[in-house]
Design a protein around this motif. Structure first.
Motif, mmCIF file in Angstrom:
data_model
loop_
_atom_site.group_PDB
_atom_site.id
_atom_site.type_symbol
_atom_site.label_atom_id
_atom_site.label_comp_id
_atom_site.label_asym_id
_atom_site.label_seq_id
_atom_site.Cartn_x
_atom_site.Cartn_y
_atom_site.Cartn_z
ATOM 1 N N ASP A 16 20.408 9.235 -30.921
ATOM 2 C CA ASP A 16 18.810 9.543 -31.223
ATOM 3 C C ASP A 16 18.732 10.724 -32.645
ATOM 4 O OD1 ASP A 16 16.055 10.239 -29.496
ATOM 5 O OD2 ASP A 16 16.834 11.988 -30.069
ATOM 6 N N GLN A 17 16.661 10.796 -32.756
ATOM 7 C CA GLN A 17 16.994 11.005 -34.669
ATOM 8 C C GLN A 17 16.829 12.285 -34.553
ATOM 9 O OE1 GLN A 17 12.867 10.180 -35.273
ATOM 10 N NE2 GLN A 17 12.529 10.481 -32.932
ATOM 11 N N VAL B 55 16.171 5.741 -32.611
ATOM 12 C CA VAL B 55 16.221 5.638 -33.824
ATOM 13 C C VAL B 55 14.553 6.589 -34.816
ATOM 14 C CG1 VAL B 55 18.364 5.041 -33.714
ATOM 15 C CG2 VAL B 55 16.152 3.782 -34.605
ATOM 16 N N THR B 56 15.003 7.370 -35.891
ATOM 17 C CA THR B 56 14.495 7.151 -36.550
ATOM 18 C C THR B 56 13.408 6.333 -37.032
ATOM 19 O OG1 THR B 56 15.255 6.943 -39.054
ATOM 20 C CG2 THR B 56 15.112 9.189 -37.920
ATOM 21 N N ASP B 57 12.300 6.274 -37.603
ATOM 22 C CA ASP B 57 11.567 4.162 -38.550
ATOM 23 C C ASP B 57 11.954 3.633 -39.840
ATOM 24 O OD1 ASP B 57 9.039 5.742 -36.383
ATOM 25 O OD2 ASP B 57 7.987 6.162 -38.109
ATOM 26 N N GLU B 58 12.293 4.793 -40.229
ATOM 27 C CA GLU B 58 13.602 3.966 -41.221
ATOM 28 C C GLU B 58 14.447 3.277 -40.830
ATOM 29 O OE1 GLU B 58 12.845 7.260 -41.529
ATOM 30 O OE2 GLU B 58 11.423 6.657 -42.721
ATOM 31 N N GLN B 59 15.132 4.045 -39.181
ATOM 32 C CA GLN B 59 16.499 2.968 -39.006
ATOM 33 C C GLN B 59 16.295 1.980 -37.941
ATOM 34 O OE1 GLN B 59 17.384 6.772 -37.294
ATOM 35 N NE2 GLN B 59 19.672 7.179 -38.936
ATOM 36 N N GLU B 60 14.938 2.027 -37.261
ATOM 37 C CA GLU B 60 14.611 1.019 -36.352
ATOM 38 C C GLU B 60 14.849 -0.209 -37.002
ATOM 39 O OE1 GLU B 60 10.322 0.525 -35.104
ATOM 40 O OE2 GLU B 60 10.937 3.120 -33.880
#
Length: 145
Positions: A78-79, A21-26
């Motif tokens: 996936d991002q 996922v994106t860094d913000e979603q981790e």
């Protein structure tokens, strides 16, 4: 766009583990590798790859909580495949698969209440918030069948 839910096995587990996922979603999503290990060592855990044209692009894991209740514990896309309606289509497919078992009366999902997208997304599918979990960290939402 052809979306399918596929068993995870020798031929695709590495591709599923490589999804991110994106860094913000981790902070909101557990690693797929950890989830596969958890499912391997616990009974009643079902894992599926979300595939687009045969290639893994996402992941689901759900658990039979009791004879009439399923909890979706993991769900990610996936991002590089987000914002293409893949998650919505895949979640509807999972709900359809789960409801083929007539003994299931409730489907639960939980999410971090600070996740700005989750509440609107899950409510648009039919989940209704029922309150925080016993640890007070995640919001629980439910579909009653």
């Amino acid at each position: 766009m052809y979306i399918s839910l596929e068993r995870i096995g020798k031929s695709n587990y590495e591709a599923v583990c490589d999804l991110d996922v994106t860094d913000e979603q981790e902070e909101y999503v557990a690693s797929n590798m950890w989830s596969l290990v958890e499912a391997h060592y616990n009974s009643g855990y079902i894992c599926k790859a979300i595939c687009h044209n045969g290639q893994p692009v996402g992941f689901f894991m759900w658990v039979l909580e009791n004879p009439s209740k399923i909890s979706i514990w993991r769900f990610m896309v996936d991002q590089h495949h987000q914002k293409r309606d893949i998650g919505r289509k895949a979640l509807k497919m999972v709900l359809k698969e789960i409801t083929t078992d007539s003994t299931i009366k409730e489907i639960e999902i939980c999410y971090n209440p600070k996740n700005p997208v989750a509440k609107d997304f899950y409510s648009s599918i039919g989940f209704e918030e029922i309150g925080m979990d016993e640890d007070g960290q995640d919001m629980l939402a439910l579909i009653k069948l």
